[in-house]
Scaffold this motif. Sequence first.
Motif: not given
Length: 128
Positions: A1-21
């Motif tokens: 299985m080929q996964l979509p391309p990845s990139e790095s993200v930082s400083n994310c905050t959790v909104t709830d149990g399945d969502t981040l910002r």
Amino acid sequence: MQLPPSESVSNCTVTDGDTLRCGEERIRLLAIDAPEKPGQCRAGRTCAPGDPFASERSLRVATKPTMTIRRVDADRFGRTLALMEAEGKDLSCHQLENAAAIYNPNWDTGGYVFALCGEAAARRSLTR
């Protein structure tokens, strides 16, 4: 299985149990549904069972200052649907393995989450 391309993200905050910002981007973890906070379950909808605050804590513990994102799609609310990884661990899988969310195969675009953690997905599946 080929996964979509990845990139790095930082400083994310959790909104709830399945969502981040992450900055201005709202990210919904692919293929899972976490319990809604009080008053957030829309009328006529069957919401995920469980403790929404425990689910949010579970996700918060798993997040790290820098993570990997693989964008898959967007939902009808404009959120990015994505695979997120922290220290090599997929966050959707983390939530399923910790009974903090349920798996919805209809939301598993590409079958990625089932491929990554099929046993946990099957155990926590909406269609069990």
